[in-house]
Design a protein around this motif. Structure first.
Motif, mmCIF file in Angstrom:
data_model
loop_
_atom_site.group_PDB
_atom_site.id
_atom_site.type_symbol
_atom_site.label_atom_id
_atom_site.label_comp_id
_atom_site.label_asym_id
_atom_site.label_seq_id
_atom_site.Cartn_x
_atom_site.Cartn_y
_atom_site.Cartn_z
ATOM 1 N N ALA A 5 5.258 47.560 -5.344
ATOM 2 C CA ALA A 5 6.273 47.874 -5.872
ATOM 3 C C ALA A 5 7.236 47.185 -6.687
ATOM 4 O O ALA A 5 7.918 47.510 -7.610
ATOM 5 N N LEU A 6 7.122 45.699 -6.395
ATOM 6 C CA LEU A 6 7.745 44.845 -7.238
ATOM 7 C C LEU A 6 7.125 44.741 -8.748
ATOM 8 O O LEU A 6 7.910 44.804 -9.583
ATOM 9 N N TYR A 7 6.039 44.769 -8.825
ATOM 10 C CA TYR A 7 5.071 44.752 -10.026
ATOM 11 C C TYR A 7 5.631 46.061 -10.881
ATOM 12 O O TYR A 7 5.969 46.264 -11.992
ATOM 13 N N ALA A 8 5.600 47.228 -10.272
ATOM 14 C CA ALA A 8 5.756 48.560 -10.712
ATOM 15 C C ALA A 8 7.468 48.501 -11.295
ATOM 16 O O ALA A 8 7.960 48.856 -12.316
ATOM 17 N N ALA A 9 8.163 47.853 -10.524
ATOM 18 C CA ALA A 9 9.756 47.728 -10.817
ATOM 19 C C ALA A 9 9.758 46.895 -12.015
ATOM 20 O O ALA A 9 10.794 47.068 -13.005
ATOM 21 N N ILE A 10 9.187 45.670 -12.205
ATOM 22 C CA ILE A 10 9.183 45.005 -13.405
ATOM 23 C C ILE A 10 8.584 45.574 -14.760
ATOM 24 O O ILE A 10 9.076 45.640 -15.892
ATOM 25 N N VAL A 11 7.428 46.625 -14.483
ATOM 26 C CA VAL A 11 7.139 47.364 -15.681
ATOM 27 C C VAL A 11 7.898 48.297 -15.847
ATOM 28 O O VAL A 11 8.399 48.629 -17.221
ATOM 29 N N TYR A 47 5.441 53.375 -3.279
ATOM 30 C CA TYR A 47 5.053 51.904 -2.556
ATOM 31 C C TYR A 47 6.135 51.566 -1.649
ATOM 32 O O TYR A 47 6.230 51.101 -0.645
ATOM 33 N N LEU A 48 7.574 51.814 -1.988
ATOM 34 C CA LEU A 48 8.538 51.559 -1.169
ATOM 35 C C LEU A 48 8.871 52.431 0.087
ATOM 36 O O LEU A 48 9.070 51.891 1.205
ATOM 37 N N ARG A 49 8.446 53.631 -0.236
ATOM 38 C CA ARG A 49 8.487 54.741 0.716
ATOM 39 C C ARG A 49 7.430 54.383 1.932
ATOM 40 O O ARG A 49 7.393 54.483 2.853
#
Length: 65
Positions: A5-11, A47-49
């Motif tokens: 989720a962190l990587y997706a948020a950065i993207v 991913y957060l859910r």
């Protein structure tokens, strides 16, 4: 926050920044960046859910029948 989720948020943040830069330069390729931001946003929420549900399932004791 899960790593995926962190990587997706950065993207997501980088794709939004790239879309803004593309549109300010008059380039319509920014549409592709907006679409990538949408996908990254969905992946982040997924991913957060998934993590929240896994933590909730681990916190509640299993019901025995």
């Amino acid at each position: 926050m899960p790593r995926n989720a962190l990587y997706a948020a950065i993207v997501l943040v980088l794709a939004v920044a790239a879309a803004v830069v593309s549109f300010t330069k008059g380039n319509w390729y920014g549409v592709i960046w907006v679409l990538m931001a949408c996908v990254a946003s969905n992946i982040t929420w997924y991913y957060l859910r998934k993590d929240r549900l896994a933590r909730r399932a681990a916190a509640t004791p299993a019901q025995r029948g």
